[in-house]
Design a protein around this motif. Structure first.
Motif, PDB file in Angstrom:
ATOM      1  N   ASN A 156     124.837  30.282 -62.345  1.00  0.00           N
ATOM      2  CA  ASN A 156     124.887  29.282 -63.400  1.00  0.00           C
ATOM      3  C   ASN A 156     126.315  28.806 -63.610  1.00  0.00           C
ATOM      4  OD1 ASN A 156     124.675  27.684 -65.671  1.00  0.00           O
ATOM      5  ND2 ASN A 156     123.537  29.163 -66.886  1.00  0.00           N
ATOM      6  N   GLY A 200     117.825  31.816 -71.679  1.00  0.00           N
ATOM      7  CA  GLY A 200     119.247  31.568 -71.560  1.00  0.00           C
ATOM      8  C   GLY A 200     120.051  32.554 -72.380  1.00  0.00           C
ATOM      9  N   THR A 259     120.874  19.459 -72.041  1.00  0.00           N
ATOM     10  CA  THR A 259     120.544  20.596 -72.911  1.00  0.00           C
ATOM     11  C   THR A 259     119.652  20.142 -74.058  1.00  0.00           C
ATOM     12  OG1 THR A 259     122.595  21.751 -72.361  1.00  0.00           O
ATOM     13  CG2 THR A 259     121.515  22.384 -74.397  1.00  0.00           C
ATOM     14  N   VAL A 284     120.001  33.257 -65.273  1.00  0.00           N
ATOM     15  CA  VAL A 284     120.395  31.999 -65.900  1.00  0.00           C
ATOM     16  C   VAL A 284     121.282  32.225 -67.118  1.00  0.00           C
ATOM     17  CG1 VAL A 284     118.330  31.841 -67.359  1.00  0.00           C
ATOM     18  CG2 VAL A 284     119.546  29.758 -66.690  1.00  0.00           C
ATOM     19  N   ALA A 285     121.104  33.352 -67.810  1.00  0.00           N
ATOM     20  CA  ALA A 285     121.925  33.644 -68.984  1.00  0.00           C
ATOM     21  C   ALA A 285     123.323  34.114 -68.613  1.00  0.00           C
ATOM     22  CB  ALA A 285     121.233  34.699 -69.844  1.00  0.00           C
ATOM     23  N   TYR A 336     120.412  25.469 -67.980  1.00  0.00           N
ATOM     24  CA  TYR A 336     120.031  25.814 -69.350  1.00  0.00           C
ATOM     25  C   TYR A 336     118.509  25.810 -69.380  1.00  0.00           C
ATOM     26  CZ  TYR A 336     119.645  25.685 -74.431  1.00  0.00           C
ATOM     27  OH  TYR A 336     119.322  25.964 -75.735  1.00  0.00           O
ATOM     28  N   TRP A 337     117.913  26.946 -69.777  1.00  0.00           N
ATOM     29  CA  TRP A 337     116.460  27.108 -69.683  1.00  0.00           C
ATOM     30  C   TRP A 337     115.865  27.564 -71.012  1.00  0.00           C
ATOM     31  CZ3 TRP A 337     115.162  30.256 -64.598  1.00  0.00           C
ATOM     32  CH2 TRP A 337     115.705  29.585 -63.495  1.00  0.00           C
ATOM     33  N   LYS A 338     114.605  27.217 -71.207  1.00  0.00           N
ATOM     34  CA  LYS A 338     113.788  27.775 -72.281  1.00  0.00           C
ATOM     35  C   LYS A 338     112.365  27.946 -71.762  1.00  0.00           C
ATOM     36  CE  LYS A 338     116.188  26.528 -76.553  1.00  0.00           C
ATOM     37  NZ  LYS A 338     116.295  27.920 -77.004  1.00  0.00           N
ATOM     38  N   TYR A 375     113.772  23.749 -67.466  1.00  0.00           N
ATOM     39  CA  TYR A 375     115.021  24.145 -66.822  1.00  0.00           C
ATOM     40  C   TYR A 375     115.913  22.944 -66.534  1.00  0.00           C
ATOM     41  CZ  TYR A 375     111.864  22.959 -62.948  1.00  0.00           C
ATOM     42  OH  TYR A 375     110.956  22.337 -62.133  1.00  0.00           O
TER      43      TYR A 375
END
Length: 483
Positions: free
Chosen positions: A51, A440, A416, A100-101, A341-343, A403
């Motif tokens: 990332n 994330g 984002t 990803v974090a 940046y993911w959720k 994502y």
């Protein structure tokens, strides 16, 4: 927890206190491997993770291991853990560095890099695979494919298997054979006090339970043994593609069709503006990707035909594909250094309100650099009892991963905001599941209560108290020790 075996290894003492200037030479003397410090050759390259938004400066990186043959030296795990414990410096454990974090690195702290432990051993008779804690998905696929075997893993070949498997492991074999965690047979683990143990259903069973879904909270996993499964050399797979004005129709058709598809078929719907090499134009598309984990291609084709009958695609590419090619098909979409940046969230149904949200938000994407996937769950994944592993939920029918994968920092705020906005709009329909590998870096210390149920969280917290009461392994979506 069972008693520590008499044969367990413990960390050699690192003298302390010491002048700051001598700290890292002392660490270097204590480990089998290398220590890289700021200013050293290779430091800037080695500190990078997948990332590109995670740009931190570790104080030191300790690394060891390597491919086989020749056999790798022992990883420097116990002395690095002892050093972090004695100095109080924050510790990050890095395998593939694909999280990803960015949990595989830490600003101003110590990175324990086990990425060199990439050996893979296949027992084709027992159909088991033992992989080093730093092996990637691609390493395992390359080793198993010649034997007509596969381990349920993820979908990007550069991902480290350690982090993936400890968090869950969702991919193209989820419905046929379950998550990666469902196929772990054993793990070699170094605990916070330097003790080396083997965790399995027979040895350290509570630790074995917690590792399978609890992420990196309980120790450093130096190797994992998996169940592997027979798979044809070429997998019947492909994508049915729908244009933006067909999104609602195709999603309603998919909802009806997916209610009774066989376990052999795993599908992942992707919404994105495709890259130029896909030759699908510059408008957002809906791609229903699928893979059939079986020999009967005629049966597979009949199942896919049922979806075509409900909603004929605007384009498609469907054919038998070598497993290695299918597993790496989207690698180029997520290159190292992507700004990510993911959720994520799960759903128990794909109802009209949720379909409206997904279709509307998908059409808003007029740029390349964000997308979202809808994973069809159920099958073997859903038949695993809720308390068999520490993975958060088993009743989810669908799992949404939103994502970003852009390159320009100037796009950070806009992209984002899109990810956050879609997550917010989908929340009223959510079933409550959160998958740590899709999460994330936002507020990781508070992540666990939002991921695990009360009973499961209590059990995980008790395990944390037993194996890591001082929370040495806190650079993760952290589980607090029970009080």
């Amino acid at each position: 927890m069972t008693e520590t075996p008499a044969t367990a290894t413990t960390a050699p003492a690192v003298p302390w206190p010491q002048p700051a200037s001598s700290l890292y030479p002392a660490l270097a003397d204590a480990i089998t491997g290398t220590v890289t410090l700021p200013g050293d050759s290779g430091y800037d390259t080695q500190r990078q993770v997948w990332n590109g938004m995670v740009d931190v400066q570790p104080a030191a990186r300790g690394a060891g291991g390597g491919g086989a043959p020749p056999p790798p030296p022992p990883p420097p795990v116990p002395p690095v853990l002892a050093f972090a414990h004695r100095t109080g410096q924050p510790l990050a454990v890095r395998g593939g560095g694909h999280n990803v974090a960015g949990n595989g690195t830490v600003d101003g702290g110590i990175v324990l890099d086990v990425g060199g432990l990439r050996s893979v051993e296949v027992d084709r008779i027992a159909q088991t695979v033992t992989a080093g804690g730093g092996a990637t998905l691609g390493d395992i696929d390359l080793a198993t494919a010649p034997f007509g075997l596969a381990v349920p893993l993820g979908v990007v070949s550069g991902t480290g298997v350690g982090g993936l498997a400890l968090g869950g492991g969702v991919g193209w074999l989820t419905r046929s054979h379950g998550l990666s965690v469902d196929n772990i047979l054993g793990a070699d683990v170094v605990l916070a006090d330097g003790t080396a143990v083997h965790a399995s259903a027979e040895e350290e069973p509570e630790l074995f339970w917690g590792l399978r879904g609890g992420g990196g909270n309980f120790g450093v996993v130096t190797s994992l043994t998996f169940q592997a499964w027979p798979l044809p050399a070429e997998v019947y797979s492909g994508n049915l593609i729908y244009k933006a004005d067909r999104f609602e129709n195709a999603l309603h058709a998919f909802s009806a069709w997916s209610a009774d598809v066989p376990d052999e078929l795993t599908t992942i719907i992707s919404f994105l503006v495709p890259p130029p090499e896909w030759e699908q134009g510059e408008d957002p598309i809906m791609a229903v990707g699928f893979a059939w984990a079986g020999e009967d291609e005629e049966a597979a084709a009949a199942v896919v035909d049922r979806l075509r009958d409900l909603a004929a695609p605007d384009a498609e590419l469907v054919q038998p594909v070598p497993w290695l090619d299918w597993q790496s098909a989207v690698d180029d979409l997520f290159p190292h250094g992507s700004r990510a940046y993911w959720k994520n969230t799960s759903f128990n149904s794909l109802d009209a309100g949720l379909i409206d949200v997904l279709a509307r938000r998908a059409r808003e994407q007029s740029w390349r650099g964000t997308g979202f996937d809808l994973h069809h769950m159920g099958g073997a994944f859903g038949r695993v009892p809720e308390d068999a592993t520490s993975f958060p939920v088993r009743d989810a029918r669908y799992w949404l991963n939103i994502y970003g994968f852009w390159n320009d920092a100037a796009d950070d705020a806009h992209h984002t905001a899109f990810v956050r906005g879609l997550s917010r709009d989908a929340e009223p329909f959510a079933g409550g599941g959160q998958y740590v590998n899709f999460m994330g870096a936002e507020d990781p210390a508070q992540a666990a209560p939002g991921v695990y149920s009360g009973e499961k969280l209590a059990r995980l917290s008790a395990l944390k108290s037993a194996v890591d009461p001082e929370n040495l392994f806190r650079r993760n979506h952290n589980i607090a020790a029970s009080t």
